[in-house]
Design a protein around this motif. Structure first.
Motif, short mmCIF file in Angstrom:
data_model
loop_
_atom_site.label_atom_id
_atom_site.label_comp_id
_atom_site.label_asym_id
_atom_site.label_seq_id
_atom_site.Cartn_x
_atom_site.Cartn_y
_atom_site.Cartn_z
N THR A 19 -22.64 25.47 -24.95
CA THR A 19 -22.89 25.81 -23.57
C THR A 19 -24.24 26.51 -23.55
OG1 THR A 19 -20.54 26.07 -23.07
CG2 THR A 19 -22.10 27.11 -21.55
N ALA A 28 -25.75 24.27 -18.66
CA ALA A 28 -25.46 22.92 -19.17
C ALA A 28 -24.37 23.00 -20.23
CB ALA A 28 -26.71 22.29 -19.76
N CYS A 30 -23.00 20.76 -23.40
CA CYS A 30 -23.55 19.71 -24.25
C CYS A 30 -22.65 19.49 -25.45
CB CYS A 30 -24.96 20.08 -24.71
SG CYS A 30 -25.77 18.80 -25.66
N SER A 32 -22.31 16.97 -28.81
CA SER A 32 -22.97 15.97 -29.65
C SER A 32 -21.97 15.41 -30.63
CB SER A 32 -24.15 16.60 -30.40
OG SER A 32 -25.16 16.99 -29.51
N GLN A 115 -25.11 12.23 -27.53
CA GLN A 115 -25.10 13.55 -26.92
C GLN A 115 -24.75 13.41 -25.44
OE1 GLN A 115 -28.75 16.01 -25.79
NE2 GLN A 115 -28.27 16.68 -27.87
N SER A 117 -24.42 15.53 -22.02
CA SER A 117 -24.75 16.78 -21.35
C SER A 117 -24.31 16.69 -19.90
CB SER A 117 -26.25 17.06 -21.40
OG SER A 117 -26.69 17.17 -22.74
N MET A 119 -24.85 18.76 -16.31
CA MET A 119 -25.70 19.77 -15.69
C MET A 119 -25.54 19.74 -14.17
SD MET A 119 -29.07 18.84 -17.86
CE MET A 119 -28.57 17.33 -18.67
#
Length: 133
Positions: A19, A28, A30, A32, A115, A117, A119
């Motif tokens: 985070t 955001a 995220c 991965s 990845q 993300s 947002m």
């Protein structure tokens, strides 16, 4: 994520969750994803910050992976957040999110990372430059 990593369905992956905060506020989420067999026995599997970042481990010429990061492909989707995303990002009602799904490839066009993300759409700008020749 298995499909984007070109893995068989049910293949093991390693997930790193983060985070991102600005002035203490979440901006955001995220996650991965890495093929487990690619990152086995590396610091990538450990839940801590990595000096130099993940790509320094992947590209280390004396490390176990030794692959060159080459390029990425990103897909952006604007949508309303899930309840969990809205809570984690402390979003006001009716604020949409942008989901950025980036697949990172090596110099032989093999996927290294996916990845994802999430947002807030009202507080991010995106800029892309594309060389045509």
């Amino acid at each position: 994520m298995s499909r984007r990593l070109e893995l068989d369905e049910g293949a093991q992956v390693v997930v790193r969750r983060r985070t991102f905060l600005v002035d203490g506020s979440p901006v955001a989420l995220c996650d991965s994803y890495y093929p487990a067999d690619l990152v086995a026995d590396t610091v990538i599997t450990q839940p801590r910050k990595i000096k130099g970042g993940v790509y320094s481990v992947i590209e280390d010429t004396v490390g176990p992976i030794r692959r060159q990061v080459s390029h990425s492909v990103e897909d952006l989707v604007c949508r309303m957040p899930t309840r969990e995303e809205a809570a984690e990002l402390d979003l006001m009602p009716s604020v949409p999110v942008v989901r950025v799904l980036r697949t990172v490839y090596d110099s032989e066009n093999r996927p290294l990372e996916v990845q994802e993300s999430i947002m807030a759409a009202d507080s991010h700008e995106f800029r892309y430059e594309v060389k045509m020749r």
